[in-house]
Structure formats: C-alpha cells, structure tokens
Write an enzyme that holds these catalytic residues in place. Structure first.
Site, short mmCIF file in Angstrom:
data_model
loop_
_atom_site.label_atom_id
_atom_site.label_comp_id
_atom_site.label_asym_id
_atom_site.label_seq_id
_atom_site.Cartn_x
_atom_site.Cartn_y
_atom_site.Cartn_z
N SER A 140 0.87 -1.19 0.00
CA SER A 140 0.00 0.00 0.00
C SER A 140 0.90 1.23 0.00
O SER A 140 2.03 1.17 0.50
CB SER A 140 -0.87 0.02 1.26
OG SER A 140 -1.54 1.25 1.39
N TYR A 153 -1.59 -0.39 10.49
CA TYR A 153 -1.75 -0.78 9.08
C TYR A 153 -0.49 -0.41 8.28
O TYR A 153 0.02 -1.21 7.49
CB TYR A 153 -2.98 -0.09 8.50
CG TYR A 153 -3.28 -0.43 7.06
CD1 TYR A 153 -3.79 -1.68 6.70
CD2 TYR A 153 -3.07 0.50 6.04
CE1 TYR A 153 -4.05 -2.00 5.39
CE2 TYR A 153 -3.35 0.19 4.72
CZ TYR A 153 -3.84 -1.06 4.39
OH TYR A 153 -4.11 -1.37 3.07
#
Ligand SMILES: NC(=O)c1ccc[n+]([C@@H]2O[C@H](COP(=O)([O-])OP(=O)(O)OC[C@H]3O[C@@H](n4cnc5c(N)ncnc54)[C@H](O)[C@@H]3O)[C@@H](O)[C@H]2O)c1
Length: 251
Positions: A140, A153
């Site tokens: 990501s 995350y």
C-alpha cells in the site's frame, strides 16, 4: 491471437471482492488459469461461476498456517503447477496507538504480514519446479508513508515492502521475481475503518481533494493492470520493486 497471460497458472488470495476481484477478471481476459483463495465462500464461488472453467475457488483462512499450506498445494494440483502467486488478502484497522488494541495489532500482522511469508514459503517450491515465476504482494502507499491513526496498518504494509525486497534478492537466481504493488486510496469498502477514523465520508472526500493531485480515488480496475504486467513475461527484468499507484501523492 495470443494473450498476455496464456499458459500462466495463477493463485490469487483475497480476490472474492474489491481489487482482487477486478484483478481476476483482468487475468482471465488475458488467458490465465486462476485459483481464487478467500474466506468469503459465497462471493468467491459466485465470481468463479461467472467467469467459467478457467477459474476455480478454494476457501481458506489466512490466519491458519495449515490452511495456507493446503491452499497452495490444492491450487498447484488443480492448475497442474504454479507460475504466479498474488498475495492480496488483507485487513485494515485504524486508531491512535495509545488506544489501539493489541489484538487488532496481532490480527493485522497475522493476515497482512505472516500470511504473506507463509504463502511465499509454500509456493516457492512450486514456482521453482515451473522453472521460475512471479510473486506479487499487495502492499500500500500506506507502507511507504505513514499517516495519523494508521500506524498499525502502515507498519504491516511497510513490512510487506521490505519482505518483498529481501525475498526478491533471495530468489533472483531461481528466476522467481518478487514485486509489491502500493495503491493509494481505492474505492472499496475496505477503507471503512480509515474513513471512520477521519470522521466520515465527507471528511475523506475533503482529504482526498487536498492530498491527491488527481483529486479522486482509484477504482479497482485502475490497479488490476499492474498485476497483469507483473504476472506476465513483459516484466521479466523487474524484481524487488514496490510500485506506487496513488494519483500522484507519493513523490
Ligand atoms: N482499498 C484501498 O484503498 C487499498 C489501498 C492500498 C492497498 N489495499 C490492499 O488491497 C488488498 C485488497 O483490498 P480491497 O480494497 O480490495 O478490499 P477487500 O476487502 O475487497 O479485499 C480483501 C479480501 O481479503 C479477504 N480476507 C481478509 N481476511 C482474510 C482471511 N483471514 N483469510 C482469507 N481471506 C481474507 C477478504 O475476504 C477480501 O476478499 C488488501 O491487502 C489491502 O490492504 C487496498
């Protein structure tokens, strides 16, 4: 006429919905044979049924080592070998570190990091037996640059980026390429925790307008073509990369 993924045997995880689902559609359009592994049986089976005999679905749980091991061996048996492993299954939790539950931290690391290590571990012998191949890990843009409330995350996706880089160097001599894809905001229900953390949809829209030079999120179909490229023989000199697709935020 030949297609870009003719004869490619691909296992993709977390593809019952979202970016993974769009990627399976793109793989099939380019001639690949695909096994989808996901915990969502209804959605995963429906996608396989819709796309026909070149796609099959296997249920698995990325939290369980035995389930990952079985997924890889069952997929290789169905496909008659393995050329490409796409590790895309993921979870997201948001929240400030001071109030973040350790159980959520552990689950993020289990699904987003540990499962990718295990998937690679069990797939490598199959890829080597095919004379080489491609591992594509979903990271990501959050794994390249942290943002408030997203520490856990970001840590999990940052781990995927460096796992990819190290593994690529480990496997280069085996002709197994390892790359990561790092999308920015993509419009799937996956971002519900991040949107809640920001204060709702309007706050997210405001942030995207100021943060993203292109002023909008991606749709899954704008991410899928990078997976096609990395799975194909067009990218045979590309390894150890973490490719950002974020509408211009990074750099
Ligand atoms: N949507 C975004 O903005 C965005 C941005 C960057 C990266 N990503 C990454 O893309 C990937 C796919 O996300 P998405 O947006 O398509 O969301 P999604 O929720 O549609 O996809 C996630 C998939 O992972 C599966 N999954 C979750 N836990 C699992 C488990 N224990 N076992 C098996 N499967 C499991 C889900 O069932 C689902 O199909 C994730 O790794 C995510 O981190 C998403």
């Amino acid at each position: 006429m030949s297609k870009r993924l003719d004869s490619k045997r691909i296992l993709i995880t977390g593809a019952a919905t979202g970016i993974g689902r769009a990627t399976v559609r793109a793989f099939v359009a380019e001639g690949a044979q695909v096994v989808i592994g996901d915990m969502k049986v209804q959605e995963g089976q429906a996608l396989a049924d819709e796309l026909g005999p070149s796609v099959s679905f296997l249920q698995f749980d990325a939290a369980q080592e035995s389930s990952i091991r079985n997924l890889v061996s069952d997929a290789a048996a169905r496909l008659g070998g393995l050329d490409v492993l796409v590790q895309n299954a993921g979870v997201q939790y948001s929240g400030k570190v001071e109030v973040f539950d350790v159980e959520k931290w552990d689950h993020l690391m289990t699904i987003n990091v540990r499962a990718y290590f295990l998937g690679a571990k069990y797939a490598i012998p199959h890829l080597r037996a095919s004379g080489g191949g491609s591992i594509i890990n979903m990271a990501s843009a959050a794994g390249k640059r942290g943002s408030p409330g997203m520490s856990a995350y970001a840590a999990s996706k940052g781990a995927v980026v460096l796992f990819t880089s190290a593994l690529a160097r480990e496997l280069a001599a085996d002709k197994i390429r390892v790359n990561a894809v790092c999308p920015g905001w993509v419009d799937t229900p996956f971002n519900a925790p991040a949107i809640a953390n920001l204060g709702g949809l309007e706050a997210q829209e405001r942030l995207i307008k100021t943060l993203v030079p292109m002023g909008r999120q991606a749709v899954p179909e704008e991410i899928a073509p990078m997976f096609v490229y990395l799975a194909s023989d067009e990218s045979t000199f590309m390894t150890a990369q973490a490719v950002v697709i974020d509408g211009g935020v990074t750099n």
